[in-house]
Write a protein that holds these residues in place. Sequence first.
Motif, PDB file in Angstrom:
ATOM      1  N   GLU A  55     -83.324 -47.628  10.238  1.00 19.89           N
ATOM      2  CA  GLU A  55     -82.986 -48.492   9.104  1.00 19.89           C
ATOM      3  C   GLU A  55     -81.998 -47.744   8.218  1.00 19.89           C
ATOM      4  N   PRO A  56     -81.136 -48.477   7.524  1.00 17.51           N
ATOM      5  CA  PRO A  56     -80.261 -47.798   6.565  1.00 17.51           C
ATOM      6  C   PRO A  56     -81.095 -46.985   5.575  1.00 17.51           C
ATOM      7  N   LEU A  57     -80.692 -45.757   5.358  1.00 16.76           N
ATOM      8  CA  LEU A  57     -81.397 -44.835   4.461  1.00 16.76           C
ATOM      9  C   LEU A  57     -82.845 -44.595   4.886  1.00 16.76           C
ATOM     10  N   GLY A  58     -83.100 -44.660   6.182  1.00 16.49           N
ATOM     11  CA  GLY A  58     -84.457 -44.535   6.710  1.00 16.49           C
ATOM     12  C   GLY A  58     -85.182 -43.276   6.287  1.00 16.49           C
ATOM     13  N   LYS A  61     -86.246 -43.710   2.641  1.00 11.99           N
ATOM     14  CA  LYS A  61     -87.366 -44.643   2.551  1.00 11.99           C
ATOM     15  C   LYS A  61     -88.652 -43.981   3.018  1.00 11.99           C
ATOM     16  N   SER A  78     -82.595 -35.484   7.794  1.00 13.61           N
ATOM     17  CA  SER A  78     -82.089 -35.835   9.118  1.00 13.61           C
ATOM     18  C   SER A  78     -81.695 -34.555   9.835  1.00 13.61           C
TER      19      SER A  78
END
Length: 97
Positions: A55-58, A61, A78
């Motif tokens: 997901e974007p910005l996983g 989040k 990351s």
Amino acid sequence: MTADYVLYDDLPWADEQVIRAHAAELIAMAETLGLADLRYASGNRIVVRLTDHVEPLGEYKFSERASFMLGRQIRAYSDAVLQNPGVSADLLAATPL
């Protein structure tokens, strides 16, 4: 009516014992966000691999959701950070949950 609300930055840091005690929950949560291969680095730091379905910005989040679930601050990085010059040795030596 008032409710106590704790900000993310005000949560106490999670430590290795807390993180490893909740490893299964954290791994399941990470998978829903497209994160895999969770590794403990040090303090409250976890290294994750972004999958093709992240997901974007996983990772952000995940940090927020995991922190509020445990009531302890967790920071996810990351594994792309491992390519940065001068990256912390603890991130490079992170061990699987």
